[in-house]
Design a protein around this motif. Sequence first.
Motif, PDB file in Angstrom:
ATOM      1  N   SER A 123       0.837  -1.199   0.000  1.00 32.41           N
ATOM      2  CA  SER A 123       0.000   0.000   0.000  1.00 32.41           C
ATOM      3  C   SER A 123       0.873   1.250   0.000  1.00 32.41           C
ATOM      4  O   SER A 123       1.802   1.386   0.809  1.00 32.41           O
ATOM      5  N   LYS A 124       0.582   2.176  -0.886  1.00 34.95           N
ATOM      6  CA  LYS A 124       1.300   3.449  -0.915  1.00 34.95           C
ATOM      7  C   LYS A 124       0.981   4.281   0.323  1.00 34.95           C
ATOM      8  O   LYS A 124       1.700   5.218   0.647  1.00 34.95           O
ATOM      9  N   GLN A 125      -0.093   3.918   1.021  1.00 33.92           N
ATOM     10  CA  GLN A 125      -0.455   4.638   2.236  1.00 33.92           C
ATOM     11  C   GLN A 125       0.563   4.391   3.358  1.00 33.92           C
ATOM     12  O   GLN A 125       0.736   5.237   4.230  1.00 33.92           O
ATOM     13  N   ILE A 126       1.261   3.258   3.309  1.00 37.16           N
ATOM     14  CA  ILE A 126       2.354   3.014   4.268  1.00 37.16           C
ATOM     15  C   ILE A 126       3.439   4.057   4.055  1.00 37.16           C
ATOM     16  O   ILE A 126       3.972   4.614   5.023  1.00 37.16           O
ATOM     17  N   ASP A 127       3.768   4.354   2.789  1.00 39.24           N
ATOM     18  CA  ASP A 127       4.777   5.369   2.484  1.00 39.24           C
ATOM     19  C   ASP A 127       4.339   6.739   2.997  1.00 39.24           C
ATOM     20  O   ASP A 127       5.144   7.503   3.544  1.00 39.24           O
ATOM     21  N   PHE A 128       3.060   7.066   2.823  1.00 38.18           N
ATOM     22  CA  PHE A 128       2.522   8.346   3.296  1.00 38.18           C
ATOM     23  C   PHE A 128       2.682   8.467   4.807  1.00 38.18           C
ATOM     24  O   PHE A 128       3.166   9.481   5.319  1.00 38.18           O
ATOM     25  N   ILE A 129       2.297   7.421   5.536  1.00 38.02           N
ATOM     26  CA  ILE A 129       2.375   7.436   7.001  1.00 38.02           C
ATOM     27  C   ILE A 129       3.828   7.476   7.462  1.00 38.02           C
ATOM     28  O   ILE A 129       4.174   8.210   8.393  1.00 38.02           O
ATOM     29  N   GLU A 130       4.697   6.720   6.805  1.00 36.29           N
ATOM     30  CA  GLU A 130       6.124   6.752   7.148  1.00 36.29           C
ATOM     31  C   GLU A 130       6.696   8.148   6.889  1.00 36.29           C
ATOM     32  O   GLU A 130       7.510   8.638   7.673  1.00 36.29           O
ATOM     33  N   GLY A 131       6.269   8.794   5.821  1.00 34.94           N
ATOM     34  CA  GLY A 131       6.712  10.164   5.536  1.00 34.94           C
ATOM     35  C   GLY A 131       6.305  11.128   6.639  1.00 34.94           C
ATOM     36  O   GLY A 131       7.092  11.997   7.046  1.00 34.94           O
ATOM     37  N   LEU A 132       5.079  10.990   7.156  1.00 33.15           N
ATOM     38  CA  LEU A 132       4.636  11.838   8.265  1.00 33.15           C
ATOM     39  C   LEU A 132       5.483  11.576   9.512  1.00 33.15           C
ATOM     40  O   LEU A 132       5.875  12.512  10.218  1.00 33.15           O
ATOM     41  N   ALA A 133       5.756  10.300   9.788  1.00 29.18           N
ATOM     42  CA  ALA A 133       6.547   9.944  10.965  1.00 29.18           C
ATOM     43  C   ALA A 133       7.956  10.534  10.875  1.00 29.18           C
ATOM     44  O   ALA A 133       8.475  11.085  11.858  1.00 29.18           O
ATOM     45  N   ILE A 134       8.575  10.443   9.709  1.00 32.91           N
ATOM     46  CA  ILE A 134       9.927  10.987   9.525  1.00 32.91           C
ATOM     47  C   ILE A 134       9.910  12.505   9.657  1.00 32.91           C
ATOM     48  O   ILE A 134      10.776  13.099  10.315  1.00 32.91           O
ATOM     49  N   ALA A 135       8.918  13.159   9.049  1.00 32.30           N
ATOM     50  CA  ALA A 135       8.812  14.623   9.148  1.00 32.30           C
ATOM     51  C   ALA A 135       8.662  15.053  10.605  1.00 32.30           C
ATOM     52  O   ALA A 135       9.271  16.039  11.039  1.00 32.30           O
ATOM     53  N   ASP A 136       7.883  14.298  11.373  1.00 29.39           N
ATOM     54  CA  ASP A 136       7.687  14.623  12.783  1.00 29.39           C
ATOM     55  C   ASP A 136       8.986  14.430  13.564  1.00 29.39           C
ATOM     56  O   ASP A 136       9.361  15.266  14.382  1.00 29.39           O
ATOM     57  N   GLU A 137       9.694  13.326  13.302  1.00 33.19           N
ATOM     58  CA  GLU A 137      10.951  13.064  14.006  1.00 33.19           C
ATOM     59  C   GLU A 137      12.020  14.110  13.680  1.00 33.19           C
ATOM     60  O   GLU A 137      12.746  14.559  14.561  1.00 33.19           O
ATOM     61  N   LYS A 138      12.118  14.488  12.412  1.00 39.76           N
ATOM     62  CA  LYS A 138      13.190  15.392  11.972  1.00 39.76           C
ATOM     63  C   LYS A 138      12.907  16.859  12.263  1.00 39.76           C
ATOM     64  O   LYS A 138      13.815  17.622  12.555  1.00 39.76           O
ATOM     65  N   THR A 139      11.622  17.266  12.124  1.00 36.90           N
ATOM     66  CA  THR A 139      11.310  18.695  12.221  1.00 36.90           C
ATOM     67  C   THR A 139      10.256  19.037  13.266  1.00 36.90           C
ATOM     68  O   THR A 139       9.954  20.203  13.461  1.00 36.90           O
ATOM     69  N   GLY A 140       9.671  18.012  13.897  1.00 33.09           N
ATOM     70  CA  GLY A 140       8.587  18.277  14.848  1.00 33.09           C
ATOM     71  C   GLY A 140       7.308  18.687  14.147  1.00 33.09           C
ATOM     72  O   GLY A 140       6.499  19.433  14.687  1.00 33.09           O
ATOM     73  N   ALA A 141       7.109  18.187  12.925  1.00 33.17           N
ATOM     74  CA  ALA A 141       5.957  18.583  12.098  1.00 33.17           C
ATOM     75  C   ALA A 141       4.613  18.157  12.685  1.00 33.17           C
ATOM     76  O   ALA A 141       3.595  18.754  12.371  1.00 33.17           O
ATOM     77  N   GLY A 142       4.593  17.108  13.514  1.00 30.16           N
ATOM     78  CA  GLY A 142       3.317  16.638  14.079  1.00 30.16           C
ATOM     79  C   GLY A 142       2.865  17.582  15.159  1.00 30.16           C
ATOM     80  O   GLY A 142       3.596  18.450  15.576  1.00 30.16           O
ATOM     81  N   SER A 143       1.689  17.547  15.538  1.00 24.70           N
ATOM     82  CA  SER A 143       0.678  16.533  15.295  1.00 24.70           C
ATOM     83  C   SER A 143      -0.154  16.863  14.054  1.00 24.70           C
ATOM     84  O   SER A 143      -0.173  18.001  13.616  1.00 24.70           O
ATOM     85  N   PHE A 144      -0.853  15.826  13.560  1.00 23.02           N
ATOM     86  CA  PHE A 144      -1.542  15.921  12.283  1.00 23.02           C
ATOM     87  C   PHE A 144      -3.050  15.813  12.480  1.00 23.02           C
ATOM     88  O   PHE A 144      -3.512  15.065  13.341  1.00 23.02           O
ATOM     89  N   PRO A 145      -3.847  16.526  11.680  1.00 23.21           N
ATOM     90  CA  PRO A 145      -5.304  16.434  11.792  1.00 23.21           C
ATOM     91  C   PRO A 145      -5.781  14.994  11.566  1.00 23.21           C
ATOM     92  O   PRO A 145      -5.256  14.279  10.714  1.00 23.21           O
ATOM     93  N   PHE A 146      -6.788  14.594  12.331  1.00 24.58           N
ATOM     94  CA  PHE A 146      -7.302  13.228  12.298  1.00 24.58           C
ATOM     95  C   PHE A 146      -8.821  13.253  12.456  1.00 24.58           C
ATOM     96  O   PHE A 146      -9.344  13.965  13.307  1.00 24.58           O
ATOM     97  N   THR A 147      -9.511  12.494  11.604  1.00 25.83           N
ATOM     98  CA  THR A 147     -10.948  12.266  11.804  1.00 25.83           C
ATOM     99  C   THR A 147     -11.243  10.802  11.514  1.00 25.83           C
ATOM    100  O   THR A 147     -10.631  10.189  10.642  1.00 25.83           O
ATOM    101  N   PHE A 148     -12.158  10.271  12.270  1.00 27.94           N
ATOM    102  CA  PHE A 148     -12.622   8.902  12.060  1.00 27.94           C
ATOM    103  C   PHE A 148     -14.131   8.905  12.227  1.00 27.94           C
ATOM    104  O   PHE A 148     -14.659   9.500  13.160  1.00 27.94           O
ATOM    105  N   SER A 149     -14.821   8.261  11.304  1.00 26.65           N
ATOM    106  CA  SER A 149     -16.273   8.127  11.450  1.00 26.65           C
ATOM    107  C   SER A 149     -16.720   6.830  10.806  1.00 26.65           C
ATOM    108  O   SER A 149     -16.130   6.369   9.835  1.00 26.65           O
ATOM    109  N   GLN A 150     -17.753   6.248  11.401  1.00 24.56           N
ATOM    110  CA  GLN A 150     -18.387   5.105  10.774  1.00 24.56           C
ATOM    111  C   GLN A 150     -19.532   5.644   9.937  1.00 24.56           C
ATOM    112  O   GLN A 150     -20.176   6.634  10.289  1.00 24.56           O
ATOM    113  N   ILE A 151     -19.788   4.986   8.817  1.00 27.83           N
ATOM    114  CA  ILE A 151     -20.789   5.458   7.868  1.00 27.83           C
ATOM    115  C   ILE A 151     -22.167   5.559   8.523  1.00 27.83           C
ATOM    116  O   ILE A 151     -22.919   6.485   8.268  1.00 27.83           O
TER     117      ILE A 151
END
Length: 131
Positions: free
Chosen positions: A60-88
């Motif tokens: 899944s390319k989404q693993i790359d996306f999530i890993e990119g966010l994790a690296i950005a947070d570790e290197k630059t403190g870019a996190g935290s990131f907006p999050f929403t979850f809903s059931q239909i």
Amino acid sequence: LNSKLVLNGYTITDFATDITLGPVNGDGRWIETEGPGGTVTRSRNIRNLWACSFGLTVGSKQIDFIEGLAIADEKTGAGSFPFTFSQIDGTHKVVGSCWIHENQNATVSKTPWSRQIVLHLFTNAAFVGRT
């Protein structure tokens, strides 16, 4: 899965496992203390720290996306990131910000597997109804 998870504006869809979502502190809604003479006091247990875990399909390319966010947070403190979850059907809704707590190491294998992701969330609003 009959749900929608959006991380930093990107919809995550390649789930290989169920999504687990709930407070990190499982002590309940109230903290009770029994004092001298049998008096009982209670205080609200504010449960704003939640965890969300799920597996993504290998490749899944989404693993790359999530890993990119994790690296950005570790290197630059870019996190935290907006999050929403809903059931239909509207039974669960969680809104807040998150950071990547764990992104399971890659495994080279002959058989299909999934990458387990754990997000920690600071919830602004949470409603978890019937399942």
